[in-house]
Enzyme design. Structure first.
Site, mmCIF file in Angstrom:
data_model
loop_
_atom_site.group_PDB
_atom_site.id
_atom_site.type_symbol
_atom_site.label_atom_id
_atom_site.label_comp_id
_atom_site.label_asym_id
_atom_site.label_seq_id
_atom_site.Cartn_x
_atom_site.Cartn_y
_atom_site.Cartn_z
ATOM 1 N NE ARG A 121 -88.977 82.374 -20.858
ATOM 2 C CZ ARG A 121 -89.141 81.094 -21.143
ATOM 3 N NH1 ARG A 121 -88.778 80.174 -20.281
ATOM 4 N NH2 ARG A 121 -89.661 80.735 -22.290
ATOM 5 C CE LYS A 143 -79.190 103.170 -19.945
ATOM 6 N NZ LYS A 143 -78.727 104.275 -20.805
ATOM 7 C CD GLU A 185 -68.955 107.429 -18.338
ATOM 8 O OE1 GLU A 185 -69.746 108.362 -18.100
ATOM 9 O OE2 GLU A 185 -69.077 106.681 -19.343
ATOM 10 C CE LYS A 227 -75.556 104.405 -13.966
ATOM 11 N NZ LYS A 227 -74.657 103.734 -14.899
ATOM 12 C CD GLU A 237 -81.581 106.447 -21.000
ATOM 13 O OE1 GLU A 237 -80.700 105.743 -20.476
ATOM 14 O OE2 GLU A 237 -81.528 106.854 -22.170
ATOM 15 N NE ARG A 241 -80.055 104.546 -16.191
ATOM 16 C CZ ARG A 241 -79.891 103.304 -15.807
ATOM 17 N NH1 ARG A 241 -80.885 102.625 -15.308
ATOM 18 N NH2 ARG A 241 -78.707 102.722 -15.915
ATOM 19 C CG ASN A 245 -77.878 109.024 -22.314
ATOM 20 O OD1 ASN A 245 -77.184 108.052 -22.024
ATOM 21 N ND2 ASN A 245 -79.185 108.933 -22.459
ATOM 22 C CG HIS A 248 -72.393 109.080 -22.717
ATOM 23 N ND1 HIS A 248 -71.930 109.996 -21.791
ATOM 24 C CD2 HIS A 248 -71.932 107.872 -22.305
ATOM 25 C CE1 HIS A 248 -71.245 109.353 -20.865
ATOM 26 N NE2 HIS A 248 -71.219 108.060 -21.146
ATOM 27 C CG HIS A 252 -72.294 106.103 -27.456
ATOM 28 N ND1 HIS A 252 -73.532 105.937 -26.905
ATOM 29 C CD2 HIS A 252 -71.416 105.705 -26.496
ATOM 30 C CE1 HIS A 252 -73.413 105.455 -25.674
ATOM 31 N NE2 HIS A 252 -72.137 105.312 -25.398
ATOM 32 C CG HIS A 264 -67.334 104.591 -23.288
ATOM 33 N ND1 HIS A 264 -68.357 105.005 -24.106
ATOM 34 C CD2 HIS A 264 -67.742 104.870 -22.020
ATOM 35 C CE1 HIS A 264 -69.336 105.494 -23.372
ATOM 36 N NE2 HIS A 264 -68.994 105.426 -22.101
#
Ligand SMILES: NC(=O)c1ccc[n+]([C@@H]2O[C@H](COP(=O)([O-])OP(=O)(O)OC[C@H]3O[C@@H](n4cnc5c(N)ncnc54)[C@H](O)[C@@H]3O)[C@@H](O)[C@H]2O)c1
Length: 363
Positions: A121, A143, A185, A227, A237, A241, A245, A248, A252, A264
């Site tokens: 957990r 993330k 990025e 960031k 998000e 946030r 993207n 992206h 993706h 990527h």
């Protein structure tokens, strides 16, 4: 050593940035009062290039240490690898008092972070990014995730590390194509920030490509600061946030259509070009500004090639993307660096045209 604080709502933690600072990891573990049962997952290439440096972080103060080598690629960013890491933790009797350290690029950080967030957990976790992409982006913000089926990052969690340690000396062994990925990025942040940062990146791009220390460190710190402030405002998000993207949604889908033959960060550069075209087709970005802003991603045009691709398939993959709502694809678009539009919907013909115009620069 610089210290940048990330004040996420679930947890605050520092990002340490400096050259040759890995040796400070054991004292930072002490300082943060972290567990002494340590499970280290290292990218196999990083272990090959930096074995001595990594051996030096293992001290007698650690009660138990297990080091696992990880082969990082988009295919290994999978449930199978997660299970193998769980098995290894269980076989070595790790429990809730575990500290997991990920040493590697974005793939290693994403998958190991996911394991840390779910094993027992959730156990303590440290990110040691070793690629430019991971240093400027993926190691910060919490993330984590894996690819599932044909969708990138479909399974994952938000899970912040105890701290991030960015030792820029790791970057020296990167191949140029990996530096290009990091710059993908960085370009995203140039478009997200403002005209000033955009023009700094445009001017300093060649030095960053050569990993000149001053420009590289300054850029890492600037991106991490940016960031951190976005994550601070919207960790989960639900709003702001989403700007991260930018490019992206295209990227993706291109990666998946290309079966990950394109990396990527390279796909992000193509995705940024497509996003600029779409911003123009939607009437947000003028023709003059389109030409001006295309200049930045196209500086790396000769460093990226994409195989012939099926635009219709890319569009179908975008429709399936988890960011699409009610069958609609939502885009982040812009009219200038720092002037962003969230959740923009676009007609299929405009998206297809943006993909065709964007991708043709790289064929
Ligand atoms: N979590 C996030 O917020 C976030 C943000 C951006 C990207 N990502 C993810 O990051 C991943 C891409 O990360 P990446 O570009 O770092 O790729 P990567 O982790 O695959 O690393 C790229 C390559 O460089 C090698 N490598 C790593 N460090 C090295 C070093 N110091 N010297 C020599 N070789 C080294 C690796 O073995 C690999 O072959 C993608 O899966 C993407 O989805 C996540």
């Amino acid at each position: 050593m610089k210290k940048i604080e990330v004040k996420a709502s679930s947890k605050s933690y520092p990002v340490y940035v400096g050259n040759n600072i890995l040796e400070q990891l054991p004292s930072l573990i002490e300082k943060h009062g972290l567990h002494k049962n340590v499970f280290i997952v290292v990218d196999e290439n990083v272990l090959g290039y930096h074995l001595k440096k990594i051996k030096n972080i293992i001290t007698e103060k650690m009660r138990k240490v297990v080091v696992v080598e990880f082969i990082a690629n988009e295919k290994s960013k999978s449930n199978k690898s997660v299970e193998e890491l769980y098995d290894c933790l269980i076989k070595n009797n790790f429990g809730r008092d575990t500290l997991i350290i990920a040493i590697g690029g974005g793939i290693t950080g994403d998958i190991v972070g996911f394991v840390a967030s779910t094993f027992s957990r959730g156990v303590q976790f440290i990110q040691v990014p070793t690629t430019l992409l991971a240093a400027v982006d993926s190691s910060v913000g919490g993330k984590t995730g894996i690819n599932y089926g044909k969708t990138k990052n479909l399974i994952g969690s938000f899970y912040q590390p105890e701290f991030v340690l960015t030792d820029t000396s790791f970057l020296k062994s990167l191949r140029e194509e990996e530096i290009v990925c990091g710059i993908g990025e960085i370009m995203k942040y140039a478009f997200l920030c403002d005209e000033k940062f955009y023009s700094t990146i445009s001017k300093e791009l060649k030095q960053i490509l050569k990993l000149k220390p001053t420009q590289t460190t300054k850029t890492i710190e600037a991106c991490v600061n940016m960031k951190a402030s976005v994550v601070q405002a919207d960790e989960m998000e639900s709003g702001l946030r989403k700007i991260l993207n930018l490019g992206h949604t295209f990227a993706h889908a291109i990666e998946v259509e290309q079966e990950h033959k394109i990396k990527h960060g390279q796909a992000v550069i193509i995705g940024l070009v497509c996003a600029l075209y779409l911003s123009h087709f939607k009437g947000i970005l003028s023709a003059e500004k389109l030409v001006e802003y295309l200049a930045l991603p196209l500086l790396l045009q000769d460093k990226i090639t994409i195989d012939k691709c099926n635009i219709e398939t890319i569009y179908k993959i975008m429709l399936r993307d988890k960011k699409g709502r009610e069958g609609k694809i939502k885009f982040v678009l812009l009219s200038a660096p720092g002037v962003l539009y969230l959740d923009v919907e676009a007609e299929k013909e405009l998206v297809i045209q943006s993909l065709e115009d964007g991708i043709c620069h790289f064929i």
